[in-house]
Design a protein around this motif. Structure first.
Motif, PDB file in Angstrom:
ATOM      1  N   GLY A  53       0.755  -1.631   0.295  1.00  0.00           N
ATOM      2  CA  GLY A  53      -0.055  -0.369   0.285  1.00  0.00           C
ATOM      3  C   GLY A  53       0.543   0.735  -0.196  1.00  0.00           C
ATOM      4  O   GLY A  53       0.331   2.267  -0.208  1.00  0.00           O
ATOM      5  N   ALA A  54       2.232   1.079   0.146  1.00  0.00           N
ATOM      6  CA  ALA A  54       3.042   2.233   0.143  1.00  0.00           C
ATOM      7  C   ALA A  54       4.033   2.712  -0.861  1.00  0.00           C
ATOM      8  O   ALA A  54       3.677   1.201  -1.597  1.00  0.00           O
ATOM      9  N   ALA A  55       3.598   3.714  -1.784  1.00  0.00           N
ATOM     10  CA  ALA A  55       4.759   3.768  -2.726  1.00  0.00           C
ATOM     11  C   ALA A  55       6.306   4.164  -2.490  1.00  0.00           C
ATOM     12  O   ALA A  55       6.504   5.177  -2.341  1.00  0.00           O
ATOM     13  N   VAL A  56       6.750   3.192  -3.469  1.00  0.00           N
ATOM     14  CA  VAL A  56       8.372   3.263  -2.734  1.00  0.00           C
ATOM     15  C   VAL A  56       9.053   4.151  -4.145  1.00  0.00           C
ATOM     16  O   VAL A  56       8.916   3.288  -4.855  1.00  0.00           O
ATOM     17  N   VAL A  57       9.358   4.873  -3.284  1.00  0.00           N
ATOM     18  CA  VAL A  57      10.784   4.945  -4.852  1.00  0.00           C
ATOM     19  C   VAL A  57      12.811   5.541  -3.986  1.00  0.00           C
ATOM     20  O   VAL A  57      12.243   5.651  -2.460  1.00  0.00           O
ATOM     21  N   LYS A  58      13.061   4.957  -4.281  1.00  0.00           N
ATOM     22  CA  LYS A  58      14.648   4.539  -4.415  1.00  0.00           C
ATOM     23  C   LYS A  58      15.089   5.949  -4.828  1.00  0.00           C
ATOM     24  O   LYS A  58      15.379   6.371  -5.821  1.00  0.00           O
ATOM     25  N   GLY A  59      16.032   6.456  -3.978  1.00  0.00           N
ATOM     26  CA  GLY A  59      16.910   7.887  -4.305  1.00  0.00           C
ATOM     27  C   GLY A  59      17.810   8.004  -3.566  1.00  0.00           C
ATOM     28  O   GLY A  59      17.440   7.426  -2.264  1.00  0.00           O
ATOM     29  N   PHE A  60      18.658   8.953  -3.590  1.00  0.00           N
ATOM     30  CA  PHE A  60      19.922   9.903  -2.467  1.00  0.00           C
ATOM     31  C   PHE A  60      20.128   8.361  -1.745  1.00  0.00           C
ATOM     32  O   PHE A  60      20.581   8.553  -1.039  1.00  0.00           O
ATOM     33  N   ASN A  61      20.856   7.185  -2.527  1.00  0.00           N
ATOM     34  CA  ASN A  61      21.874   6.531  -2.124  1.00  0.00           C
ATOM     35  C   ASN A  61      22.748   6.458  -2.668  1.00  0.00           C
ATOM     36  O   ASN A  61      24.072   5.670  -2.535  1.00  0.00           O
ATOM     37  N   LEU A  62      22.863   7.352  -3.437  1.00  0.00           N
ATOM     38  CA  LEU A  62      24.435   6.745  -4.500  1.00  0.00           C
ATOM     39  C   LEU A  62      25.792   8.127  -3.173  1.00  0.00           C
ATOM     40  O   LEU A  62      26.844   8.321  -3.932  1.00  0.00           O
ATOM     41  N   CYS A  63      25.227   9.130  -2.563  1.00  0.00           N
ATOM     42  CA  CYS A  63      26.147  10.397  -1.682  1.00  0.00           C
ATOM     43  C   CYS A  63      26.721   9.681  -0.596  1.00  0.00           C
ATOM     44  O   CYS A  63      25.743   9.341   0.269  1.00  0.00           O
TER      45      CYS A  63
END
Length: 215
Positions: free
Chosen positions: A117-127
């Motif tokens: 039910g959550a909309a997962v967004v992958k990000g902010f993980n490269l720095c």
């Protein structure tokens, strides 16, 4: 925007501070009320429990805990994250710069499975967290690009706005099925930076020399 932050570590501190300065209503939640209160006081946010952070994050919830704890934390939140945009900034990178989720599913997909039910967004993980504290993160006159992977366009647009609040440029990384590639990229880059002392930007040519059709 109303933003909840689940976690009290360095990513919670740096991103939370930047979003508070951008005018967002931020609540930091943690297992340790004292630590959550201390961090919230430092960055000008409010403090609460992990569940209160999830409920507060009407527009976005940042999951800012170590990968080893991420699925357990999300599972424990239950319905509190249903209908929420859940930002996964975790890196499943172990000793020797090895990807702990090699073979799949990715960390983001495991987190999504634990948060129906959550909309997962992958990000902010490269720095490293220190990069997100730069105001703004601009290198050689070029703003930092932040790839995002996700399925829900409303969630992606919310996170794009949070990227822009940092002075960065959001980049379409594809659906959540591509999050594993983003996580593997992080493992590889961390190995170059920390293991070899290599400037990772030097391994890729500028776009005009990349051999792709950009017309």
């Amino acid at each position: 925007m109303r933003i909840g932050i689940a976690g009290t570590g360095n990513m919670a501190r740096v991103l939370g501070a930047r979003w508070v300065r951008a005018g967002h209503d931020v609540l930091v939640g943690g297992r340790d009320p004292g630590r959550a209160g201390e961090l919230a006081g430092r960055i000008g946010a409010r403090a609460g429990t992990l569940r209160e952070a999830a409920r507060h994050g009407r527009d976005a919830v940042l999951l800012a805990v170590p990968y080893a704890a991420a699925v357990g934390v999300v599972s424990g939140l239950g319905d509190a994250v249903r209908g929420r945009t859940l930002i996964d900034c975790t890196n499943p990178v172990g000793p020797g710069f090895v990807l702990e989720t090699a073979g799949g599913p990715s960390a983001a997909e495991r987190i999504a499975a634990a948060a129906p039910g959550a909309a997962v967004v992958k990000g902010f993980n490269l720095c490293h967290e220190s990069v997100w504290g730069l105001t703004p993160p601009v290198f050689g006159g070029r703003a930092l690009a932040v790839p995002l992977c996700g399925e829900d366009e409303v969630a992606l647009e919310a996170v794009r706005g949070l990227v822009r609040d940092l002075g960065c440029v959001p980049v379409n990384g594809g659906g959540l099925e591509r999050a594993g590639l983003l996580e593997a990229t992080a493992a590889f880059l961390i190995g170059l930076w920390m293991g070899e002392g290599v400037d990772a930007q030097a391994i890729a040519p500028p776009l005009e020399y990349a051999g792709v059709d950009v017309a």
